[in-house]
Design an enzyme around this catalytic site. Structure first.
Site, PDB file in Angstrom:
ATOM      1  N   LYS A 163       0.895  -1.176   0.000  1.00  0.00           N
ATOM      2  CA  LYS A 163       0.000   0.000   0.000  1.00  0.00           C
ATOM      3  C   LYS A 163       0.926   1.216   0.000  1.00  0.00           C
ATOM      4  CE  LYS A 163      -1.973   3.119   1.865  1.00  0.00           C
ATOM      5  NZ  LYS A 163      -1.712   4.518   1.394  1.00  0.00           N
ATOM      6  N   GLU A 235       8.965   1.282  11.278  1.00  0.00           N
ATOM      7  CA  GLU A 235      10.100   2.163  10.961  1.00  0.00           C
ATOM      8  C   GLU A 235       9.529   3.568  10.923  1.00  0.00           C
ATOM      9  OE1 GLU A 235      13.275   1.073   9.881  1.00  0.00           O
ATOM     10  OE2 GLU A 235      12.853  -1.058   9.990  1.00  0.00           O
ATOM     11  N   CYS A 269      14.138   9.788   6.574  1.00  0.00           N
ATOM     12  CA  CYS A 269      14.004   9.516   8.012  1.00  0.00           C
ATOM     13  C   CYS A 269      15.338   9.669   8.723  1.00  0.00           C
ATOM     14  CB  CYS A 269      13.433   8.119   8.223  1.00  0.00           C
ATOM     15  SG  CYS A 269      14.356   6.864   7.326  1.00  0.00           S
ATOM     16  N   GLU A 366      10.519  16.226  14.347  1.00  0.00           N
ATOM     17  CA  GLU A 366      10.985  15.927  12.998  1.00  0.00           C
ATOM     18  C   GLU A 366      10.610  17.074  12.055  1.00  0.00           C
ATOM     19  OE1 GLU A 366       9.108  12.612  10.838  1.00  0.00           O
ATOM     20  OE2 GLU A 366      11.138  11.915  10.422  1.00  0.00           O
TER      21      GLU A 366
HETATM   22  P1  NAD Z   1       2.180   8.646   7.274  1.00  0.00           P
HETATM   23  O1  NAD Z   1       2.244   7.976   8.595  1.00  0.00           O
HETATM   24  O2  NAD Z   1       1.286   9.802   7.118  1.00  0.00           O
HETATM   25  O3  NAD Z   1       1.736   7.590   6.147  1.00  0.00           O
HETATM   26  C1  NAD Z   1       2.442   6.408   5.916  1.00  0.00           C
HETATM   27  C2  NAD Z   1       1.524   5.417   5.217  1.00  0.00           C
HETATM   28  O4  NAD Z   1       0.507   4.990   6.121  1.00  0.00           O
HETATM   29  C3  NAD Z   1       0.799   5.971   4.000  1.00  0.00           C
HETATM   30  O5  NAD Z   1       0.801   5.000   2.993  1.00  0.00           O
HETATM   31  C4  NAD Z   1      -0.619   6.215   4.525  1.00  0.00           C
HETATM   32  O6  NAD Z   1      -1.621   6.170   3.536  1.00  0.00           O
HETATM   33  C5  NAD Z   1      -0.767   5.047   5.468  1.00  0.00           C
HETATM   34  N1  NAD Z   1      -1.803   5.216   6.506  1.00  0.00           N
HETATM   35  C6  NAD Z   1      -2.320   6.361   7.000  1.00  0.00           C
HETATM   36  N2  NAD Z   1      -3.220   6.079   7.963  1.00  0.00           N
HETATM   37  C7  NAD Z   1      -3.262   4.734   8.085  1.00  0.00           C
HETATM   38  C8  NAD Z   1      -3.988   3.830   8.922  1.00  0.00           C
HETATM   39  N3  NAD Z   1      -4.835   4.264   9.845  1.00  0.00           N
HETATM   40  N4  NAD Z   1      -3.764   2.514   8.783  1.00  0.00           N
HETATM   41  C9  NAD Z   1      -2.876   2.049   7.882  1.00  0.00           C
HETATM   42  N5  NAD Z   1      -2.176   2.850   7.048  1.00  0.00           N
HETATM   43  C10 NAD Z   1      -2.356   4.178   7.156  1.00  0.00           C
HETATM   44  O7  NAD Z   1       3.685   9.017   6.907  1.00  0.00           O
HETATM   45  P2  NAD Z   1       4.193   9.825   5.633  1.00  0.00           P
HETATM   46  O8  NAD Z   1       3.895  11.265   5.855  1.00  0.00           O
HETATM   47  O9  NAD Z   1       3.722   9.179   4.386  1.00  0.00           O
HETATM   48  O10 NAD Z   1       5.779   9.570   5.726  1.00  0.00           O
HETATM   49  C11 NAD Z   1       6.658  10.391   6.420  1.00  0.00           C
HETATM   50  C12 NAD Z   1       7.121   9.698   7.683  1.00  0.00           C
HETATM   51  O11 NAD Z   1       7.762   8.465   7.348  1.00  0.00           O
HETATM   52  C13 NAD Z   1       8.182  10.502   8.405  1.00  0.00           C
HETATM   53  O12 NAD Z   1       7.880  10.556   9.776  1.00  0.00           O
HETATM   54  C14 NAD Z   1       9.458   9.708   8.179  1.00  0.00           C
HETATM   55  O13 NAD Z   1      10.432   9.870   9.173  1.00  0.00           O
HETATM   56  C15 NAD Z   1       8.945   8.321   8.118  1.00  0.00           C
HETATM   57  N6  NAD Z   1       9.917   7.421   7.466  1.00  0.00           N
HETATM   58  C16 NAD Z   1      10.598   6.521   8.239  1.00  0.00           C
HETATM   59  C17 NAD Z   1      11.560   5.682   7.662  1.00  0.00           C
HETATM   60  C18 NAD Z   1      12.330   4.683   8.494  1.00  0.00           C
HETATM   61  O14 NAD Z   1      12.965   3.806   7.923  1.00  0.00           O
HETATM   62  N7  NAD Z   1      12.327   4.803   9.805  1.00  0.00           N
HETATM   63  C19 NAD Z   1      11.786   5.762   6.301  1.00  0.00           C
HETATM   64  C20 NAD Z   1      11.077   6.677   5.543  1.00  0.00           C
HETATM   65  C21 NAD Z   1      10.133   7.514   6.142  1.00  0.00           C
END
Ligand code: NAD
Length: 509
Positions: A163, A235, A269, A366
């Site tokens: 997804k 993550e 991240c 962040e």
């Molecule tokens: P987000 O949490 O808004 O969304 C991530 C994913 O979750 C999206 O695909 C979204 O549609 C989905 N989602 C949203 N609500 C959900 C729910 N209730 N149930 C299941 N899925 C749901 O994050 P984002 O804004 O897309 O990404 C940025 C974040 O990702 C930053 O905090 C960044 O640090 C983190 N990140 C972490 C790593 C790592 O390896 N630690 C790597 C890349 C990004």
């Protein structure tokens, strides 16, 4: 916005690229079911066959480099050079690593029991696939975070449903198409497009969720997964510190800082998000960083530029809000500090902030943007204390010529990885476990743990001697009770008098 479709836009030009239908709950359930059927055959395939398909996929990714570049730059606004320099670079490295090492990581192993009374048993530990893995991804690396995370799951014998982020679904769709072209069985790797609800539907049906994204969504996913008792790996976000000690090579430190903080416009991240510099070298370091940041070229994806746009307007607003708040409380922007007015898309100028402290969100929350806040500290101990003063614990960087001292400090940094005299590189070494602490989540991507998480671990204990009966079996007798107590005293008690008494007891019982 129509909740049944997703409009994918180019954040650098603001043009609409395409519109996609959102997968309903029923469609997600159907995809998982199809994946389950494909997986039953796949799990019987040998590692060498899985590796062969992975290598074929790698060839196709390289052959389709132009198209890949078109898709990735269009949905992220990033420069084309970055797409090859990190997304394609990562996938090439990851495919080679998983194809070569998966079998070694998942090979059944013979365990040697330590306790003498169970030594006679033959014990084997083995790994088997969990079934259908749901991968829920963010937008910052649309291929690495989707196809990249799917690679070890597939090598372990699972089916995968991705997804992708609603902002950047096209790269994952293209990656899955290439996987079919490479010869992966139909429905083994599928993509379901949608918003949070689609992700939530996947949590309701998959056998495990590998989630990458924000802390808040990660917590929600974990709560939901708890209802079904399925495992999750999380993550999450980071607020990675960089420490510059007074003996550091400042040229290298400044270059690594600018690259580590600004690459992908800081939307990583593990981006460097705050810098602590020992007082004697503070001014020189700041001057070097500012000079380098002023030379950064920002522009459209196909131009020869260093930085592209941010991927969403929400991101632009959140970065601007943090910088504005810091400036309102006394921080100074030595360069940048606002949206780039010369470009149409979501561009924020690369920014260097000084006079910052931990009362400001820019140093504690962040940012996920091209901002480098730099703070002067009196010594290395203070730098360490400030670096650890965070709710996050993903990665960190440390610059010092004294590598022995740097390694000692690295052990004391509360983060999943530390790059000494370098930045960001830990992520592109798929042999090295990568994971976070505190609010940065748990579970590992990469290394043995990065593939074993997609498996059930099974213990097989084999009787070797075929006796008609074993000592602890029924009937329970007083004699056995005494014997077992004597045996435990003989083997485990540290006092030699107890051992002697136990030996005597055994001989007379
Ligand atoms: P987000 O949490 O808004 O969304 C991530 C994913 O979750 C999206 O695909 C979204 O549609 C989905 N989602 C949203 N609500 C959900 C729910 N209730 N149930 C299941 N899925 C749901 O994050 P984002 O804004 O897309 O990404 C940025 C974040 O990702 C930053 O905090 C960044 O640090 C983190 N990140 C972490 C790593 C790592 O390896 N630690 C790597 C890349 C990004």
């Amino acid at each position: 916005m129509n909740s049944q479709t997703i409009q994918v836009r180019n954040p650098a030009t603001l043009e609409k690229i395409t519109e996609l239908a959102v997968a309903s709950r029923g469609e997600v359930a159907g995809a998982v079911e199809r994946g389950r059927q494909a997986q039953t055959l796949w799990q019987q395939s040998h590692f060498s066959e899985r590796a062969r398909l992975l290598y074929r996929l790698r060839d196709l990714l390289l052959d389709e480099g132009d198209k890949l570049g078109d898709i990735l730059t269009a949905e992220t606004g990033r420069p084309r050079a970055e797409v090859y320099g990190n997304e394609l670079f990562y996938l090439c490295s990851a495919i080679g690593t998983w194809a070569k090492k998966a079998e070694e990581y998942l090979r059944p192993t013979r365990l040697k029991p330590h306790f003498p009374l169970v030594k006679a048993k033959k014990v084997i530990s083995s790994y088997s696939p969990r079934g259908v893995i749901g991968i829920i991804s963010p937008w910052n690396f649309p291929l690495t975070m989707t196809l990249g995370e799917a690679l070890p799951a597939l090598m372990a014998g699972n089916a995968v449903i991705i997804k992708p982020s609603e902002l950047t679904p096209l790269s994952a769709i293209f990656g899955a198409e290439l996987a079919v072209k490479a010869g992966f069985p139909e429905h083994l790797l599928q993509v379901v497009v949608g918003y949070g609800d689609t992700g939530a539907a996947l949590v309701d049906h998959a056998d495990m969720i590998a989630f990458t994204g924000s802390v808040e969504t990660g917590k929600r996913v974990m709560k939901q997964a708890a209802e079904r008792l399925i495992p999750v790996s999380l993550e999450l976000g980071g607020k990675d510190p960089m420490i510059v000690l007074k003996d550091a090579d400042l040229d290298r430190a400044a270059g690594a800082c600018v690259w580590g903080a600004l690459m992908n416009s800081g939307q990583i991240c593990t981006s460097i998000e705050r810098v602590y510099v020992e007082a004697p070298v503070y001014q020189k370091f700041v001057d070097q960083v500012v000079e380098k940041v002023r030379a950064i070229r920002q522009g459209q994806s196909d131009a020869e530029v260093d930085l592209g746009s941010l991927t969403s307007e929400a991101q632009l607003k959140s970065i601007a809000a943090q910088v504005d708040e810091a400036v309102a409380h006394g921080a100074k922007a030595l360069t940048g500090g606002k949206r780039n007015p010369t470009l149409p898309g979501f561009y924020y100028q690369p920014t260097v902030l000084v006079d910052v402290d931990h009362s400001m969100a820019i140093m504690t929350e962040e940012t996920f943007g091209p901002v480098i806040p730099i703070m002067k500290v009196k010594d290395a101990e203070e730098a360490l204390q400030m670096a650890n003063d965070s709710r996050y614990g993903l990665s960190s960087s440390l610059f010092a010529r004294d590598k022995a001292l740097a390694e000692q400090f690295a052990e004391r940094l509360q983060s999943g990885a530390v790059c000494i005299n370098d930045s960001l590189v830990n992520f592109i070494i798929p042999d090295a476990p990568m994971g976070g602490r505190k609010d940065s989540g748990f579970g590992y991507r990469h290394g043995a743990e990065g593939i074993r998480k997609f498996c059930h671990q099974k213990t097989i204990v084999i009787d070797r001697f075929g006796l008609k009966e074993e000592f602890p079996w029924y009937p329970a007798t007083k004699k056995k009770e005494h014997q077992v107590r004597h045996l435990l005293n003989l083997l485990c008690h540290s006092g030699w008098r107890h051992k002697l008494r136990a030996l005597k007891g055994l001989m007379t019982s």
